[in-house]
Write an enzyme that holds these catalytic residues in place. Structure first.
Site, PDB file in Angstrom:
ATOM      1  N   TYR A  52       0.591  -0.626  -0.179  1.00  0.00           N
ATOM      2  CA  TYR A  52       0.430  -0.092   0.303  1.00  0.00           C
ATOM      3  C   TYR A  52       0.708   1.199  -0.188  1.00  0.00           C
ATOM      4  O   TYR A  52       1.224   0.974   0.764  1.00  0.00           O
ATOM      5  CB  TYR A  52      -1.277  -0.558   1.238  1.00  0.00           C
ATOM      6  CG  TYR A  52      -2.247  -1.352   1.041  1.00  0.00           C
ATOM      7  CD1 TYR A  52      -2.544  -1.874  -0.307  1.00  0.00           C
ATOM      8  CD2 TYR A  52      -2.928  -0.971   2.328  1.00  0.00           C
ATOM      9  CE1 TYR A  52      -3.153  -3.080   0.031  1.00  0.00           C
ATOM     10  CE2 TYR A  52      -4.087  -2.114   2.328  1.00  0.00           C
ATOM     11  CZ  TYR A  52      -3.547  -3.369   1.171  1.00  0.00           C
ATOM     12  OH  TYR A  52      -4.933  -4.105   1.051  1.00  0.00           O
ATOM     13  N   GLY A 222     -17.959  -5.316  -8.655  1.00  0.00           N
ATOM     14  CA  GLY A 222     -16.758  -6.706  -9.336  1.00  0.00           C
ATOM     15  C   GLY A 222     -15.677  -5.730  -8.645  1.00  0.00           C
ATOM     16  O   GLY A 222     -15.101  -5.911  -6.992  1.00  0.00           O
TER      17      GLY A 222
END
Length: 308
Positions: A52, A222
């Site tokens: 990250y 999704g």
């Protein structure tokens, strides 16, 4: 705030997790406000990963709250490793796992992680080598517990065969608009796309083996196709149903979307990646809501799913 005892551990974890993937978008002051808001709302679980912000998110987290032992003891810290972000491949080698944890601990300014997850399955994994890394990390006190992310049952079984350390967590994608881990069970033996078992029954496997599931991207449609909340072009009926239920409970749509995941008896933790303190507060209101069966199914059907 609801709390979940992660089985085979001493961790009494908040049902909601603050995810820290987007901290590079904020100033240190804003990050501190977000973390303080989470703590004030009863969140004690904070999720990280070494990729990250290429590690910068972990640094910013520690800097923003001036990490020290008194703050650290209030938190359950989890991080993930195994993805070579810049090179775009996976690495479960012993050397990489050990080096990754050392980097994570340094960036978070802490001596240990409560949980270390393997981020995505590495087809080249040597399970005995991973087990050696786990044992060294545990015996040194650097990591208390271990888990995985985005793994199927067979991958977990293979790894568990070689390590005595119980894999206690699996973090997977799950939201109202992304429900493959429940779809096949509902549409069993039907000749429709929904009946395809895409995840090897990971939900049932996790419940049978006392593995706590964590839902990432709880508001996504999704694979990062965008949030479904407020998307009236693609999810008009879903938003209508969620908004009606939210009005009945006098909460926001964010709370209902979170409560829908939490309603499942598997005690799934919800990983929030929001950088908005108010949305964090809104989501936390879900812990006071238990959707009825009809409400839960109405939302599921409104997302376009079939209930035979």
């Amino acid at each position: 705030m609801k709390y979940t005892q992660i089985k085979h551990t001493e961790l009494n974890a908040s049902n909601i997790i603050m995810g820290n993937m987007r901290l590079t978008q904020l100033s240190l002051t804003e990050i501190e406000q977000l973390i303080r808001t989470a703590l004030d709302e009863g969140i004690n679980f904070f999720d990280h990963a070494d990729i990250y912000g290429q590690g910068r998110c972990e640094e910013l987290f520690a800097e923003a709250i001036q990490m020290n032992p008194s703050i650290r003891e209030k938190m359950i810290l989890q991080s993930k490793c195994g993805i070579k972000g810049q090179e775009n491949y996976f690495d479960f080698s012993k050397e990489h796992i050990l080096d990754s944890v050392d980097g994570i601990l340094k960036r978070l300014n802490t001596d240990y992680l409560d949980l270390l997850l393997l981020h995505r399955p590495d087809p080249l994994m040597e399970p005995a080598e991973v087990a050696e890394a786990f044992e060294k990390l545990h015996s040194s006190g650097k990591v208390k517990h271990f888990g995985v992310s985005n793994h199927n049952p067979a991958q977990i079984e293979l790894l568990q065969k070689y390590t005595p350390h119980k894999l206690v967590v699996n973090q997977i994608q799950f939201s109202i608009a992304h429900t493959p881990m429940i779809d096949a069970g509902i549409a069993l033996n039907m000749n429709i796309d929904q009946a395809i078992n895409r995840d090897s029954s990971i939900l049932e496997y996790s419940r049978l083996h006392d593995i706590t599931l964590q839902a990432w991207s709880p508001f996504q449609n999704g694979f990062f196709a965008g949030p479904f909340l407020g998307d009236l072009e693609n999810f008009l009926e879903l938003n209508k149903v969620i908004d009606e239920i939210a009005a009945n409970y006098d909460v926001t749509n964010t709370a209902i979307a979170t409560a829908w995941i939490s309603r499942h008896p598997a005690n799934i933790q919800v990983v929030l990646g929001t950088t908005n303190p108010q949305r964090l507060k809104d989501a936390c209101k879900s812990t006071d809501i238990t959707l009825t069966r009809k409400e839960w199914y109405d939302i599921y059907k409104a997302a376009g799913n079939i209930v035979p």
